[in-house]
Write a protein that holds these residues in place. Structure first.
Motif, mmCIF file in Angstrom:
data_model
loop_
_atom_site.group_PDB
_atom_site.id
_atom_site.type_symbol
_atom_site.label_atom_id
_atom_site.label_comp_id
_atom_site.label_asym_id
_atom_site.label_seq_id
_atom_site.Cartn_x
_atom_site.Cartn_y
_atom_site.Cartn_z
ATOM 1 N N GLN A 183 44.345 52.346 38.650
ATOM 2 C CA GLN A 183 43.241 53.265 38.354
ATOM 3 C C GLN A 183 43.665 54.292 37.308
ATOM 4 O O GLN A 183 42.882 54.672 36.449
ATOM 5 N N TRP A 184 44.918 54.715 37.389
ATOM 6 C CA TRP A 184 45.449 55.756 36.502
ATOM 7 C C TRP A 184 45.609 55.249 35.061
ATOM 8 O O TRP A 184 45.363 55.961 34.094
ATOM 9 N N VAL A 185 46.027 53.985 34.897
ATOM 10 C CA VAL A 185 46.479 53.499 33.583
ATOM 11 C C VAL A 185 45.338 53.104 32.641
ATOM 12 O O VAL A 185 45.501 53.147 31.415
ATOM 13 N N VAL A 186 44.176 52.771 33.209
ATOM 14 C CA VAL A 186 43.057 52.327 32.365
ATOM 15 C C VAL A 186 42.629 53.487 31.449
ATOM 16 O O VAL A 186 42.406 54.600 31.916
ATOM 17 N N GLY A 187 42.578 53.202 30.147
ATOM 18 C CA GLY A 187 42.143 54.212 29.180
ATOM 19 C C GLY A 187 43.257 55.091 28.630
ATOM 20 O O GLY A 187 43.019 55.944 27.777
ATOM 21 N N LYS B 106 43.964 44.487 27.570
ATOM 22 C CA LYS B 106 43.788 44.901 28.967
ATOM 23 C C LYS B 106 45.017 45.676 29.422
ATOM 24 O O LYS B 106 46.152 45.313 29.074
ATOM 25 N N ALA B 107 44.811 46.720 30.214
ATOM 26 C CA ALA B 107 45.935 47.479 30.766
ATOM 27 C C ALA B 107 46.687 46.611 31.777
ATOM 28 O O ALA B 107 46.146 45.618 32.285
ATOM 29 N N LEU B 108 47.931 46.997 32.060
ATOM 30 C CA LEU B 108 48.782 46.158 32.913
ATOM 31 C C LEU B 108 49.615 47.027 33.861
ATOM 32 O O LEU B 108 50.127 48.076 33.466
ATOM 33 N N VAL B 109 49.725 46.556 35.100
ATOM 34 C CA VAL B 109 50.636 47.169 36.079
ATOM 35 C C VAL B 109 51.650 46.092 36.463
ATOM 36 O O VAL B 109 51.257 45.018 36.923
ATOM 37 N N ILE B 110 52.942 46.369 36.242
ATOM 38 C CA ILE B 110 53.984 45.379 36.547
ATOM 39 C C ILE B 110 54.808 45.836 37.749
ATOM 40 O O ILE B 110 55.459 46.882 37.708
ATOM 41 N N GLY B 111 54.779 45.008 38.806
ATOM 42 C CA GLY B 111 55.612 45.284 39.974
ATOM 43 C C GLY B 111 56.743 44.294 40.114
ATOM 44 O O GLY B 111 57.712 44.530 40.835
ATOM 45 N N THR B 112 56.613 43.157 39.425
ATOM 46 C CA THR B 112 57.633 42.097 39.481
ATOM 47 C C THR B 112 58.990 42.645 39.045
ATOM 48 O O THR B 112 59.057 43.476 38.136
ATOM 49 N N MET C 299 34.249 52.662 38.563
ATOM 50 C CA MET C 299 34.741 51.471 39.278
ATOM 51 C C MET C 299 35.795 50.753 38.423
ATOM 52 O O MET C 299 35.507 50.329 37.317
ATOM 53 N N THR C 300 37.017 50.651 38.935
ATOM 54 C CA THR C 300 38.074 49.953 38.190
ATOM 55 C C THR C 300 38.077 48.482 38.591
ATOM 56 O O THR C 300 38.132 48.150 39.778
ATOM 57 N N LYS C 301 38.012 47.598 37.572
ATOM 58 C CA LYS C 301 37.999 46.156 37.840
ATOM 59 C C LYS C 301 39.406 45.586 37.668
ATOM 60 O O LYS C 301 39.989 45.691 36.583
ATOM 61 N N VAL C 302 39.897 44.985 38.742
ATOM 62 C CA VAL C 302 41.305 44.586 38.808
ATOM 63 C C VAL C 302 41.447 43.074 38.934
ATOM 64 O O VAL C 302 40.701 42.425 39.661
ATOM 65 N N LEU C 303 42.437 42.518 38.202
ATOM 66 C CA LEU C 303 42.832 41.113 38.392
ATOM 67 C C LEU C 303 44.248 41.131 38.977
ATOM 68 O O LEU C 303 45.108 41.854 38.483
ATOM 69 N N ILE C 304 44.466 40.350 40.024
ATOM 70 C CA ILE C 304 45.789 40.299 40.653
ATOM 71 C C ILE C 304 46.476 38.981 40.302
ATOM 72 O O ILE C 304 45.946 37.901 40.606
ATOM 73 N N ASN C 305 47.637 39.077 39.650
ATOM 74 C CA ASN C 305 48.416 37.878 39.327
ATOM 75 C C ASN C 305 49.529 37.728 40.367
ATOM 76 O O ASN C 305 50.337 38.638 40.555
ATOM 77 N N GLY C 306 49.525 36.548 41.043
ATOM 78 C CA GLY C 306 50.442 36.352 42.180
ATOM 79 C C GLY C 306 49.717 36.642 43.481
ATOM 80 O O GLY C 306 50.320 37.087 44.457
ATOM 81 N N SER C 307 48.410 36.364 43.483
ATOM 82 C CA SER C 307 47.542 36.809 44.589
ATOM 83 C C SER C 307 47.839 36.145 45.924
ATOM 84 O O SER C 307 47.448 36.645 46.970
ATOM 85 N N LYS C 308 48.523 34.987 45.910
ATOM 86 C CA LYS C 308 48.806 34.307 47.186
ATOM 87 C C LYS C 308 50.142 34.731 47.788
ATOM 88 O O LYS C 308 50.499 34.294 48.881
ATOM 89 N N GLY C 309 50.894 35.553 47.080
ATOM 90 C CA GLY C 309 52.211 35.969 47.551
ATOM 91 C C GLY C 309 52.115 37.100 48.573
ATOM 92 O O GLY C 309 51.030 37.571 48.902
ATOM 93 N N ARG C 310 53.298 37.536 49.045
ATOM 94 C CA ARG C 310 53.335 38.620 50.037
ATOM 95 C C ARG C 310 52.699 39.892 49.473
ATOM 96 O O ARG C 310 51.866 40.523 50.121
ATOM 97 N N MET C 311 53.069 40.270 48.239
ATOM 98 C CA MET C 311 52.489 41.475 47.650
ATOM 99 C C MET C 311 51.027 41.250 47.254
ATOM 100 O O MET C 311 50.208 42.144 47.412
ATOM 101 N N GLY C 312 50.722 40.055 46.747
ATOM 102 C CA GLY C 312 49.331 39.739 46.387
ATOM 103 C C GLY C 312 48.401 39.936 47.575
ATOM 104 O O GLY C 312 47.326 40.541 47.459
ATOM 105 N N GLN C 313 48.825 39.457 48.728
ATOM 106 C CA GLN C 313 47.998 39.582 49.936
ATOM 107 C C GLN C 313 47.870 41.045 50.369
ATOM 108 O O GLN C 313 46.793 41.491 50.768
#
Ligand code: NAD
Length: 244
Positions: free
Chosen positions: A225-229, A70-76, A1-15
């Motif tokens: 999911q891919w980037v963790v570890g 913590k691992a990071l995924v950047i879409g900004t 189970m990958t545990k994710v935090l979303i930064n910008g969660s109220k935006g178009r992409m966050g939603q």
């Protein structure tokens, strides 16, 4: 189970991310952060942060991820050079997937653009046209910028010198060493990109049109999911898709 935090969660992409994540049984969103929330207080509960907010926010998010390992995924998109430098520094201690576009279709377009540029050669003039919704804050789009980087590399051109942003007035004739970029804005267009290769007597056009943000969200969640570890460093969507 990958545990994710979303930064910008109220935006178009966050939603879109929240909607897609709810359909993935092996992934859990442990926190959604937006303006005014405390990332430091929430970050410990996650394995990976997915950042889709605003260019001036990403460097701080990257530093916080590095501090907490913590691992990071950047879409900004739309980062200034100084912001990119801070992000690169953070990648010395954590793994991150940093991509201007998470859709499988656009990553195929990146690949096709490189191939077409190599095959067609310098006899073809190349112009990139992108269109996005009227609320988009940066131009040209991050995806268009990646396309331009791919073209410049394949053509062995220095991008800064080759770029022509739109044209106006008495521009003179088009030179062989330039790459044109045109950013259109209007309505609710999710994201269209066309690369035009024009020669005497023929023209090739490669086009991708996104009609839903879910395509970006699904790719970003797959990247999470891919980037963790993974070992520290900067990866892109081509790594996630196994194309590199
Ligand atoms: P948006 O404006 O709808 O959403 C951005 C959200 O970030 C807003 O809710 C805003 O309140 C929030 N935010 C601003 N400052 C913040 C802070 N300090 N901390 C936490 N949250 C903060 O924008 P969007 O359309 O969702 O796009 C967001 C970014 O993602 C843009 O840079 C856009 O270009 C990029 N984007 C990338 C892809 C991709 O595939 N890489 C796809 C679509 C959009």
């Amino acid at each position: 189970m990958t545990k994710v935090l979303i930064n910008g969660s109220k935006g178009r992409m966050g939603q879109a991310l929240l909607g897609c994540a709810a359909r993935m049984p092996d992934l859990q969103v442990v926190a959604g952060i937006d303006v005014g929330d405390d990332l430091n207080a929430a970050i410990e509960a996650c394995d990976v942060v997915i950042e889709f907010s605003f260019h001036s926010v990403t460097a701080k998010v990257a530093r916080t991820c590095a501090e907490h390992r913590k691992a990071l995924v950047i879409g900004t998109t739309g980062h200034a050079e100084a912001e990119k430098a801070v992000i690169r520094e953070a990648a010395r201690s954590i793994p991150m997937v940093w991509a201007t576009n998470f859709s499988t279709g656009v990553n195929t377009l990146f690949w096709l653009t490189r191939k077409a540029t190599e095959i067609l050669g310098s006899g073809f003039d190349i112009e990139v046209v992108e269109m996005h919704h009227r609320l988009k804050k940066d131009a040209p789009s991050g995806t268009a910028t990646t396309l331009l980087e791919v073209i410049a590399e394949a053509r062995k051109l220095e991008l800064e010198k080759a770029l022509r942003h739109g044209r106006q007035g008495i521009t003179g004739e088009r030179t062989q060493g330039e790459i044109g970029i045109h950013a259109l804005r209007g309505g609710d267009v999710v994201g269209d990109h066309t690369v035009i290769f024009a020669a005497n007597g023929e023209r090739v056009e490669l086009t991708h049109k996104a009609s839903s943000r879910d395509t970006f969200a699904a790719g970003a969640l797959r990247a999470a999911q891919w980037v963790v570890g993974r070992p520290p460093g900067i990866y892109d969507m081509q790594h996630v898709l196994g194309l590199k």
